[in-house]
Design an enzyme around this catalytic site. Sequence first.
Site, PDB file in Angstrom:
ATOM      1  N   LYS A 193       0.858  -1.191   0.000  1.00  0.00           N
ATOM      2  CA  LYS A 193       0.000   0.000   0.000  1.00  0.00           C
ATOM      3  C   LYS A 193       0.889   1.234   0.000  1.00  0.00           C
ATOM      4  O   LYS A 193       1.541   1.535   0.998  1.00  0.00           O
ATOM      5  CB  LYS A 193      -0.913   0.065   1.229  1.00  0.00           C
ATOM      6  CG  LYS A 193      -1.976   1.175   1.049  1.00  0.00           C
ATOM      7  CD  LYS A 193      -2.666   1.590   2.322  1.00  0.00           C
ATOM      8  CE  LYS A 193      -1.937   2.694   3.029  1.00  0.00           C
ATOM      9  NZ  LYS A 193      -1.835   3.947   2.237  1.00  0.00           N
ATOM     10  N   GLU A 268      10.657   1.503   9.906  1.00  0.00           N
ATOM     11  CA  GLU A 268      11.592   2.604   9.634  1.00  0.00           C
ATOM     12  C   GLU A 268      10.823   3.886   9.909  1.00  0.00           C
ATOM     13  O   GLU A 268       9.910   4.228   9.162  1.00  0.00           O
ATOM     14  CB  GLU A 268      12.041   2.580   8.161  1.00  0.00           C
ATOM     15  CG  GLU A 268      12.793   1.346   7.750  1.00  0.00           C
ATOM     16  CD  GLU A 268      14.153   1.248   8.388  1.00  0.00           C
ATOM     17  OE1 GLU A 268      14.703   2.287   8.803  1.00  0.00           O
ATOM     18  OE2 GLU A 268      14.661   0.124   8.487  1.00  0.00           O
ATOM     19  N   CYS A 302      13.315  11.462   6.515  1.00  0.00           N
ATOM     20  CA  CYS A 302      13.587  10.857   7.825  1.00  0.00           C
ATOM     21  C   CYS A 302      15.017  11.155   8.261  1.00  0.00           C
ATOM     22  O   CYS A 302      15.309  11.275   9.442  1.00  0.00           O
ATOM     23  CB  CYS A 302      13.349   9.360   7.761  1.00  0.00           C
ATOM     24  SG  CYS A 302      14.312   8.554   6.481  1.00  0.00           S
ATOM     25  N   GLU A 402      10.235  15.998  14.946  1.00  0.00           N
ATOM     26  CA  GLU A 402      10.495  16.050  13.517  1.00  0.00           C
ATOM     27  C   GLU A 402       9.710  17.214  12.931  1.00  0.00           C
ATOM     28  O   GLU A 402       8.480  17.189  12.952  1.00  0.00           O
ATOM     29  CB  GLU A 402       9.961  14.756  12.898  1.00  0.00           C
ATOM     30  CG  GLU A 402      10.975  13.938  12.213  1.00  0.00           C
ATOM     31  CD  GLU A 402      10.362  12.783  11.440  1.00  0.00           C
ATOM     32  OE1 GLU A 402       9.192  12.421  11.632  1.00  0.00           O
ATOM     33  OE2 GLU A 402      11.101  12.236  10.642  1.00  0.00           O
TER      34      GLU A 402
HETATM   35  P1  NAD Z   1       2.454   8.196   7.862  1.00  0.00           P
HETATM   36  O1  NAD Z   1       2.871   7.405   9.029  1.00  0.00           O
HETATM   37  O2  NAD Z   1       1.399   9.200   8.013  1.00  0.00           O
HETATM   38  O3  NAD Z   1       1.955   7.233   6.684  1.00  0.00           O
HETATM   39  C1  NAD Z   1       2.758   6.198   6.166  1.00  0.00           C
HETATM   40  C2  NAD Z   1       1.879   5.136   5.538  1.00  0.00           C
HETATM   41  O4  NAD Z   1       1.092   4.506   6.542  1.00  0.00           O
HETATM   42  C3  NAD Z   1       0.905   5.653   4.505  1.00  0.00           C
HETATM   43  O5  NAD Z   1       0.825   4.729   3.445  1.00  0.00           O
HETATM   44  C4  NAD Z   1      -0.406   5.699   5.276  1.00  0.00           C
HETATM   45  O6  NAD Z   1      -1.547   5.605   4.471  1.00  0.00           O
HETATM   46  C5  NAD Z   1      -0.268   4.475   6.142  1.00  0.00           C
HETATM   47  N1  NAD Z   1      -1.090   4.449   7.365  1.00  0.00           N
HETATM   48  C6  NAD Z   1      -1.610   5.485   8.050  1.00  0.00           C
HETATM   49  N2  NAD Z   1      -2.284   5.043   9.129  1.00  0.00           N
HETATM   50  C7  NAD Z   1      -2.189   3.699   9.132  1.00  0.00           C
HETATM   51  C8  NAD Z   1      -2.650   2.670   9.998  1.00  0.00           C
HETATM   52  N3  NAD Z   1      -3.362   2.944  11.090  1.00  0.00           N
HETATM   53  N4  NAD Z   1      -2.357   1.380   9.708  1.00  0.00           N
HETATM   54  C9  NAD Z   1      -1.618   1.074   8.630  1.00  0.00           C
HETATM   55  N5  NAD Z   1      -1.154   2.007   7.761  1.00  0.00           N
HETATM   56  C10 NAD Z   1      -1.421   3.304   8.010  1.00  0.00           C
HETATM   57  O7  NAD Z   1       3.808   8.810   7.313  1.00  0.00           O
HETATM   58  P2  NAD Z   1       4.007   9.863   6.135  1.00  0.00           P
HETATM   59  O8  NAD Z   1       3.472  11.167   6.599  1.00  0.00           O
HETATM   60  O9  NAD Z   1       3.506   9.281   4.853  1.00  0.00           O
HETATM   61  O10 NAD Z   1       5.601   9.913   6.037  1.00  0.00           O
HETATM   62  C11 NAD Z   1       6.377  10.710   6.835  1.00  0.00           C
HETATM   63  C12 NAD Z   1       7.010   9.943   7.966  1.00  0.00           C
HETATM   64  O11 NAD Z   1       7.748   8.831   7.466  1.00  0.00           O
HETATM   65  C13 NAD Z   1       8.004  10.745   8.762  1.00  0.00           C
HETATM   66  O12 NAD Z   1       7.820  10.560  10.139  1.00  0.00           O
HETATM   67  C14 NAD Z   1       9.358  10.179   8.321  1.00  0.00           C
HETATM   68  O13 NAD Z   1      10.401  10.350   9.247  1.00  0.00           O
HETATM   69  C15 NAD Z   1       9.035   8.773   8.097  1.00  0.00           C
HETATM   70  N6  NAD Z   1      10.035   8.154   7.201  1.00  0.00           N
HETATM   71  C16 NAD Z   1      10.978   7.303   7.737  1.00  0.00           C
HETATM   72  C17 NAD Z   1      11.938   6.746   6.920  1.00  0.00           C
HETATM   73  C18 NAD Z   1      12.971   5.788   7.476  1.00  0.00           C
HETATM   74  O14 NAD Z   1      13.531   5.029   6.697  1.00  0.00           O
HETATM   75  N7  NAD Z   1      13.233   5.770   8.754  1.00  0.00           N
HETATM   76  C19 NAD Z   1      11.965   7.048   5.576  1.00  0.00           C
HETATM   77  C20 NAD Z   1      11.002   7.934   5.062  1.00  0.00           C
HETATM   78  C21 NAD Z   1      10.032   8.470   5.900  1.00  0.00           C
END
Ligand code: NAD
Length: 508
Positions: A193, A268, A302, A402
């Site tokens: 997804k 991650e 991130c 963040e």
């Molecule tokens: P998010 O957590 O809002 O969403 C990530 C994904 O999870 C999306 O596909 C979303 O639809 C899905 N999601 C949301 N709620 C869910 C649930 N209850 N159950 C299952 N899936 C669900 O994150 P974002 O805003 O898309 O991305 C930004 C974040 O990602 C930042 O915190 C960033 O640091 C982190 N990030 C981490 C890394 C790493 O490798 N450590 C890399 C890139 C981004």
Amino acid sequence: MMSDLNVVSISEAKIPAEPFVARHMIDGAWRVSADAATFERTSPSHGSVVTIASKGGKADADAAIAAARLAFDKGRWSRTSGKDRATLLLKVADLIDRDRERIALMETLESGKPISQAKAEIEGAADIWRFAASLARTMHGESHNSLGSDFLGLVLKEPIGVVSIITPWNFPFLIVSQKLPFALAAGCTAVIKPSEMTPATTVIMGELLLEAGLPAGVVNIVLGFGDPVGTAMTQDRRVDMVTFTGSTGVGKAIVKAASGTLKKVSLELGGKNPQVIFPDADLENAADAVAFGVYFNAGECCNSGSRIIVHEDIADEFVARTIALSRKVPFGDPLDPSTKVGAIITPEHQKKIDSYVQDAKAAGANVPLGGSALDVPGLNGQFYQPTVVTNVAGSMAIAREEVFGPVLSVLTFRTLDEAIDLVNDADYGLSAGVWSENVHTCLEFARRANAGTVWTNTWMDGFAELPFGGYKESGQGRELGKYGLDEFLEAKTVTMKIGKSRDPWVPA
Ligand code: NAD
């Protein structure tokens, strides 16, 4: 608003006349949602609709999970040879290279990231697929030949099973490429997804997988929102593992959701990554790395180097140098090949970034550069100025959370111990960097920093060979390197008796 920043106004590149149409890929076929629902993605830089995607519901997630389960249990992929898996992964890498322009354009239109950067990410993704192919072919378990003359022990590495892959919007194609080729190399099947903000390039990846000849059901893609699609993918008992990249908050929710069936969860998550600058550092290189670290991907990263910890003796000079560089960073239309900083993902996120800056100001911090949104002439999108915040205390939200925007927080230190305390005084532990010409300082820092990655005299370099992941609330598990493959493998112990059967346990 007038600005002395390096603003790139509208480029000559045009956005496509028709939006990209994205559908689910389930059991080898492209499908609309069971209830025919769709959602739109508006480009954050141009303000027009660039994608119309099927909006998955519970029924669509269910069909995708069923297909992945069946494909795994029938051995359509898990029982193929490493040679065959590697051949397919290499083919996918070639197709990614062939379609780099098309993938990069959609990535830029949906995410707002600069087109030159998107192309580099797609190139990097193809390299990861090639690296994973090498693992598919060389992976092996262990043999134990010293258990006594009548025993041989084997440890078999087996694919864990059906994997749910849930990805964020900031590096859509690169992040799915840090997971999927390793899962496939291991022999797993998957349901993916992508973020609701950035569905298109994962759909293109699905097209390439089918073109490369991946059997039906081995990879399935369901588009839509965390609820209901993500929740179904994390709760369903037919799923064996969840690998998630995204925010720490959602990561915690996923651990809870997956606990009902005790799935393996690999995460991650976020970071609040410090770069520490000692007085003996090469300040020119360090300032450039600080600008790169904080403005890359508009700070929506991130690995963003969102806080620097500078020695007091050089703090003023270093901040002045960083501000001068910040003014030169080309930012604006992401479709212009010279642009280095593009748009902010949504208007809501832009407001959140700004509130961190305004709250810091109210708490006594100074903002010598930026600190507000900026209209880019000719574009109907949201942009935030490169921003530097000084006089930041370690207790302020801007120093601990963040921000996920082009905003640098500056803290200062006097001794190495003090710097290490500031580095480690964080809930996160993703990455950290040190700048010094003294190898002893660098080594001591590398050992004492609580972070999954430490860079010395550089920032954010990554290699397919090197594992990546977080300490503390930045995650669990590792991606890339041989560790990235191990995440998707189970170990099975086979204990074999040689010769006559064992001494009777029941007396004769
Ligand atoms: P998010 O957590 O809002 O969403 C990530 C994904 O999870 C999306 O596909 C979303 O639809 C899905 N999601 C949301 N709620 C869910 C649930 N209850 N159950 C299952 N899936 C669900 O994150 P974002 O805003 O898309 O991305 C930004 C974040 O990602 C930042 O915190 C960033 O640091 C982190 N990030 C981490 C890394 C790493 O490798 N450590 C890399 C890139 C981004």
